[in-house]
Design a protein around this motif. Structure first.
Motif, PDB file in Angstrom:
ATOM      1  N   LYS A 189       8.786  35.068 -12.150  1.00 19.80           N
ATOM      2  CA  LYS A 189       7.999  33.935 -12.211  1.00 19.80           C
ATOM      3  C   LYS A 189       6.924  33.925 -13.226  1.00 19.80           C
ATOM      4  CE  LYS A 189       8.269  32.391  -7.624  1.00 19.80           C
ATOM      5  NZ  LYS A 189       8.834  32.771  -6.316  1.00 19.80           N
ATOM      6  N   LYS A 201      26.577  19.798 -15.665  1.00 23.51           N
ATOM      7  CA  LYS A 201      26.120  20.654 -14.657  1.00 23.51           C
ATOM      8  C   LYS A 201      25.903  22.121 -15.070  1.00 23.51           C
ATOM      9  CE  LYS A 201      26.130  21.887 -10.001  1.00 23.51           C
ATOM     10  NZ  LYS A 201      25.667  21.536  -8.973  1.00 23.51           N
ATOM     11  N   GLY A 258      16.007  19.829  -6.932  1.00 28.72           N
ATOM     12  CA  GLY A 258      15.265  20.274  -7.952  1.00 28.72           C
ATOM     13  C   GLY A 258      15.036  19.021  -8.910  1.00 28.72           C
ATOM     14  N   SER A 259      15.945  18.067  -9.164  1.00 26.43           N
ATOM     15  CA  SER A 259      15.893  16.966  -9.969  1.00 26.43           C
ATOM     16  C   SER A 259      14.845  16.006  -9.526  1.00 26.43           C
ATOM     17  CB  SER A 259      17.067  16.327 -10.205  1.00 26.43           C
ATOM     18  OG  SER A 259      17.701  15.677  -8.846  1.00 26.43           O
ATOM     19  N   ASP A 304      10.802  20.027  -1.697  1.00 24.59           N
ATOM     20  CA  ASP A 304      11.234  20.294  -0.570  1.00 24.59           C
ATOM     21  C   ASP A 304      10.391  20.135   0.736  1.00 24.59           C
ATOM     22  OD1 ASP A 304      13.635  20.533  -1.877  1.00 24.59           O
ATOM     23  OD2 ASP A 304      13.907  22.411  -1.662  1.00 24.59           O
ATOM     24  N   ASP A 349       8.176  26.214   5.506  1.00 24.27           N
ATOM     25  CA  ASP A 349       7.880  27.441   5.987  1.00 24.27           C
ATOM     26  C   ASP A 349       6.904  27.461   7.086  1.00 24.27           C
ATOM     27  OD1 ASP A 349       7.449  30.160   4.604  1.00 24.27           O
ATOM     28  OD2 ASP A 349       5.376  29.553   5.095  1.00 24.27           O
ATOM     29  N   THR A 399      10.391  25.814  -7.857  1.00 21.27           N
ATOM     30  CA  THR A 399      10.732  24.738  -8.811  1.00 21.27           C
ATOM     31  C   THR A 399       9.511  23.881  -8.954  1.00 21.27           C
ATOM     32  OG1 THR A 399      13.012  24.839  -8.203  1.00 21.27           O
ATOM     33  CG2 THR A 399      12.482  23.062  -9.668  1.00 21.27           C
ATOM     34  N   ALA A 400       9.081  23.304  -7.972  1.00 16.94           N
ATOM     35  CA  ALA A 400       8.142  22.117  -7.940  1.00 16.94           C
ATOM     36  C   ALA A 400       6.638  22.858  -8.502  1.00 16.94           C
ATOM     37  CB  ALA A 400       7.991  21.467  -6.589  1.00 16.94           C
ATOM     38  N   GLN A 449      18.141  28.335  -7.799  1.00 14.35           N
ATOM     39  CA  GLN A 449      18.886  28.159  -6.626  1.00 14.35           C
ATOM     40  C   GLN A 449      20.125  27.444  -6.399  1.00 14.35           C
ATOM     41  OE1 GLN A 449      16.658  27.000  -3.008  1.00 14.35           O
ATOM     42  NE2 GLN A 449      14.723  27.706  -4.163  1.00 14.35           N
ATOM     43  N   ASP A 482       2.096  32.675  -4.422  1.00 17.95           N
ATOM     44  CA  ASP A 482       3.483  32.689  -4.269  1.00 17.95           C
ATOM     45  C   ASP A 482       3.354  34.258  -3.541  1.00 17.95           C
ATOM     46  OD1 ASP A 482       6.366  30.942  -4.708  1.00 17.95           O
ATOM     47  OD2 ASP A 482       6.429  33.096  -3.869  1.00 17.95           O
ATOM     48  N   GLN A 483       4.648  34.683  -2.755  1.00 16.79           N
ATOM     49  CA  GLN A 483       4.875  35.583  -2.038  1.00 16.79           C
ATOM     50  C   GLN A 483       5.606  36.657  -2.985  1.00 16.79           C
ATOM     51  OE1 GLN A 483       6.574  34.620   1.606  1.00 16.79           O
ATOM     52  NE2 GLN A 483       7.707  33.018   0.757  1.00 16.79           N
ATOM     53  N   ILE A 505       1.246  33.223   2.115  1.00 18.54           N
ATOM     54  CA  ILE A 505       0.138  32.364   2.767  1.00 18.54           C
ATOM     55  C   ILE A 505       0.177  32.472   4.213  1.00 18.54           C
ATOM     56  CG2 ILE A 505      -0.639  30.027   2.443  1.00 18.54           C
ATOM     57  CD1 ILE A 505       1.430  29.784   0.015  1.00 18.54           C
TER      58      ILE A 505
HETATM   59  C1  LIG Z   1      22.697  26.601  -2.901  1.00 21.53           C
HETATM   60  C2  LIG Z   1      21.934  25.266  -3.512  1.00 21.53           C
HETATM   61  C3  LIG Z   1      22.408  24.490  -4.383  1.00 21.53           C
HETATM   62  C4  LIG Z   1      21.266  23.719  -5.061  1.00 21.53           C
HETATM   63  N1  LIG Z   1      21.780  23.013  -6.226  1.00 21.53           N
HETATM   64  C5  LIG Z   1      21.030  21.995  -6.716  1.00 21.53           C
HETATM   65  C6  LIG Z   1      21.443  21.169  -7.677  1.00 21.53           C
HETATM   66  O1  LIG Z   1      22.689  21.165  -8.280  1.00 21.53           O
HETATM   67  N2  LIG Z   1      20.536  20.307  -8.493  1.00 21.53           N
HETATM   68  C7  LIG Z   1      19.343  20.401  -7.933  1.00 21.53           C
HETATM   69  O2  LIG Z   1      18.456  19.361  -8.336  1.00 21.53           O
HETATM   70  N3  LIG Z   1      18.708  20.982  -6.635  1.00 21.53           N
HETATM   71  C8  LIG Z   1      19.590  21.660  -6.192  1.00 21.53           C
HETATM   72  N4  LIG Z   1      19.224  22.770  -5.156  1.00 21.53           N
HETATM   73  C9  LIG Z   1      17.910  22.354  -4.714  1.00 21.53           C
HETATM   74  C10 LIG Z   1      16.600  23.150  -5.276  1.00 21.53           C
HETATM   75  O3  LIG Z   1      16.987  24.539  -5.639  1.00 21.53           O
HETATM   76  C11 LIG Z   1      15.461  22.569  -4.575  1.00 21.53           C
HETATM   77  O4  LIG Z   1      15.336  21.370  -3.923  1.00 21.53           O
HETATM   78  C12 LIG Z   1      14.285  23.081  -5.442  1.00 21.53           C
HETATM   79  O5  LIG Z   1      14.128  24.532  -5.807  1.00 21.53           O
HETATM   80  C13 LIG Z   1      13.009  22.647  -4.405  1.00 21.53           C
HETATM   81  O6  LIG Z   1      11.801  23.335  -5.138  1.00 21.53           O
HETATM   82  P1  LIG Z   1      10.532  23.494  -4.212  1.00 21.53           P
HETATM   83  O7  LIG Z   1       9.493  24.206  -5.277  1.00 21.53           O
HETATM   84  O8  LIG Z   1      10.102  22.437  -3.365  1.00 21.53           O
HETATM   85  O9  LIG Z   1      10.974  24.749  -3.331  1.00 21.53           O
HETATM   86  P2  LIG Z   1      11.147  26.237  -3.907  1.00 21.53           P
HETATM   87  O10 LIG Z   1      11.875  26.451  -5.284  1.00 21.53           O
HETATM   88  O11 LIG Z   1      12.067  26.875  -2.827  1.00 21.53           O
HETATM   89  O12 LIG Z   1      10.130  27.064  -3.896  1.00 21.53           O
HETATM   90  C14 LIG Z   1       9.152  27.339  -2.706  1.00 21.53           C
HETATM   91  C15 LIG Z   1       8.115  28.382  -3.234  1.00 21.53           C
HETATM   92  O13 LIG Z   1       7.299  28.634  -2.076  1.00 21.53           O
HETATM   93  C16 LIG Z   1       7.082  29.870  -1.895  1.00 21.53           C
HETATM   94  N5  LIG Z   1       6.397  29.946  -0.272  1.00 21.53           N
HETATM   95  C17 LIG Z   1       6.925  29.467   0.639  1.00 21.53           C
HETATM   96  N6  LIG Z   1       6.285  29.937   1.718  1.00 21.53           N
HETATM   97  C18 LIG Z   1       5.352  30.629   1.202  1.00 21.53           C
HETATM   98  C19 LIG Z   1       4.368  31.445   1.967  1.00 21.53           C
HETATM   99  N7  LIG Z   1       4.050  31.414   3.090  1.00 21.53           N
HETATM  100  N8  LIG Z   1       3.696  32.236   1.240  1.00 21.53           N
HETATM  101  C20 LIG Z   1       3.711  32.501  -0.087  1.00 21.53           C
HETATM  102  N9  LIG Z   1       4.632  31.815  -0.794  1.00 21.53           N
HETATM  103  C21 LIG Z   1       5.509  30.806  -0.165  1.00 21.53           C
HETATM  104  C22 LIG Z   1       8.512  30.837  -1.911  1.00 21.53           C
HETATM  105  O14 LIG Z   1       8.622  31.950  -1.958  1.00 21.53           O
HETATM  106  C23 LIG Z   1       9.225  29.876  -3.042  1.00 21.53           C
HETATM  107  O15 LIG Z   1       9.048  30.390  -4.495  1.00 21.53           O
HETATM  108  C24 LIG Z   1      19.931  23.643  -4.465  1.00 21.53           C
HETATM  109  C25 LIG Z   1      19.621  24.329  -3.571  1.00 21.53           C
HETATM  110  C26 LIG Z   1      20.252  25.606  -3.034  1.00 21.53           C
HETATM  111  C27 LIG Z   1      20.014  26.389  -2.007  1.00 21.53           C
END
Ligand SMILES: Cc1cc2nc3c(=O)[nH]c(=O)nc-3n(C[C@H](O)[C@H](O)[C@H](O)COP(=O)(O)OP(=O)(O)OC[C@H]3O[C@@H](n4cnc5c(N)ncnc54)[C@H](O)[C@@H]3O)c2cc1C
Length: 409
Positions: free
Chosen positions: A63, A379, A300-301, A290, A255, A11-12, A43, A35-36, A78
């Protein structure tokens, strides 16, 4: 050419890629994202899978559909960040040098952190719904389940989307009612928190919802182990909760790459300035979503609000100006409460969720800390907004900073 490298295309990372691609001169900056996995998972949709509302195909897209033209994409795990030399080492032996690095590697569940969790009953009577595999396995199990003790346990905080476990039990109440077996399902919410939620006022209101829906609440339960033979969870102080189906939100961790790079805390979250989003480990490393150790919600928000701030601060950093954009911890979450209704909360570091209307004062159409059908539609609409606006880094009609307009003290 200078190099901006983004680690993680969830997401981020995807939002930052789109925003920085808009802002940086491509004659001067090469942007690379790593990304992997090729598949992007929505999610928040995992919540709906156990109840047959969504299936796998409803929460995935490639993606690459969200990457702008002209950026370099590397699909590899990574291995680690070498801060001394400003480079990233990938598992496929590629080495990427960076001038500015954005870490967006997120958080994931670590069931192996709890004794007995990932043993005989894993995916037989113990499930998670924070992974696609867990959510789908639970959907299969629920389809034939005839009732019994359904325990939802949050292992420890912080977790992603802290309202998702509550939404799960609310939906379970609705779903088993629809199936006509609610009287045979004892739903039990077991949490390490002192109440239903992290913030006191929302906690009391959400606690009342649990009561109203006949969902038992056990608070301040710190899980020590799972007893697979006797099918019970046991806390550090030897309190026992028996289950027929255990839905766990295991420990959430950053991670392992963060640990290998020696830049995380005990949960592999990266120390980050809570306002500027600059990492505390190196000036040219920024963290979003995260992966941070911030006291804001992991949602995500939140990542969306952070992305506006981070874009501004990275541009300032590149131009040698002070980092003046300041993240206030803004979070905005729809809580699905079952029977076609939902609740909305909007808060930040300093202000807890308050009642009122959102986003237009007095008008809404969404209601804060109140259960309405409109909040449920919000939602459901969120998925469309996510794929079409949020991930693509487009503006949404919600301010990055929390507003007090429309809120009642
Ligand atoms: C069940 C559930 C319900 C949710 N409901 C909500 C909701 O209603 N509203 C809301 O706002 N949020 C919600 N969330 C949370 C939201 O999905 C996350 O907060 C958001 O996706 C965080 O984004 P991010 O980019 O930090 O992490 P992610 O989207 O998880 O992305 C991390 C990326 O890094 C990559 N990565 C990590 N380590 C490595 C590595 N070593 N090598 C290569 N690639 C790597 C992963 O493959 C992944 O693609 C929910 C989450 C879950 C699990």
């Amino acid at each position: 050419m200078k190099n901006l490298v983004i680690l993680g295309a969830g997401t981020a990372g995807t939002m930052m890629l789109n925003k920085m691609h808009e802002m940086l001169d491509s004659a001067q900056w090469q942007i690379t994202i790593v990304d992997q996995f090729e598949t992007h998972y929505y999610q928040p949709g995992f919540l709906f899978i156990p109840f047959g509302i969504y299936s796998r195909k409803d929460v995935i897209k490639p993606k690459r559909d969200f990457f702008p033209q002209g950026v370099k994409v590397v699909m590899s795990e990574i291995d680690r960040i070498d801060r001394e030399q400003n480079r990233v080492l990938l598992a496929n032996n590629v080495v990427l040098s960076y001038d500015v690095l954005i870490v967006a590697t997120g958080a994931k569940i670590a069931p192996e952190e709890i004794e007995g969790m990932k043993e005989d009953l894993w995916f037989k009577q113990i499930f998670d719904f924070y992974t696609i595999e867990g959510a789908c396995a639970l959907a299969d199990h629920f389809r034939h389940w005839e009732g019994g003790k359904l325990v939802l346990n949050v292992a420890e905080m912080p977790i992603k989307c802290p309202v998702a476990p509550l939404e799960f039990v609310f939906l379970a109440d609705w779903w088993f009612t629809e199936r006509g077996i609610r009287d045979r399902v004892d739903i039990h919410y077991v949490t390490p928190l002192p109440g239903a939620f992290t913030k006191p006022r929302a906690s009391s209101i959400l606690g009342d919802f649990l009561d109203k829906k006949n969902i038992r609440l056990t608070s301040e339960f710190n899980i020590g182990r799972v007893d697979n033979e006797e099918k019970k969870i046991v806390s550090w102080d030897e309190t026992e909760v028996p289950f027929d189906v255990l839905v766990t939100i295991p420990t959430n961790m950053g991670d392992a790459m963060v640990e290998r790079s020696e830049m995380g805390d005990e949960f592999n979250f990266i120390p980050t300035d809570k306002h500027t989003l600059q990492s505390k480990v190196s000036d040219n490393i920024f963290v979003i979503g995260d992966a941070t150790d911030l006291p804001s919600s992991k949602a995500g928000s939140v990542a969306h609000f952070q992305a506006d701030i981070l874009t501004e601060n990275i541009l300032s950093y590149i131009e040698g100006r002070p980092l003046l954009a300041s993240f206030d911890g803004h979070a905005n979450c729809f809580i699905e409460s079952g029977f076609g209704k939902g609740i909305l909360i909007d808060f930040n570091y300093d202000t807890e969720p308050l009642p009122g209307k959102f986003p237009l004062p007095g008008v809404g159409p969404f209601s804060l800390l109140e259960e309405t059908e409109m909040n449920h539609y919000g939602k459901i609409m969120f998925r469309w907004m996510y794929w079409n606006f949020l991930l693509r880094g487009k503006e949404l009609p919600i301010e990055s900073h929390m507003s007090m307009a429309g809120k009642r003290m």
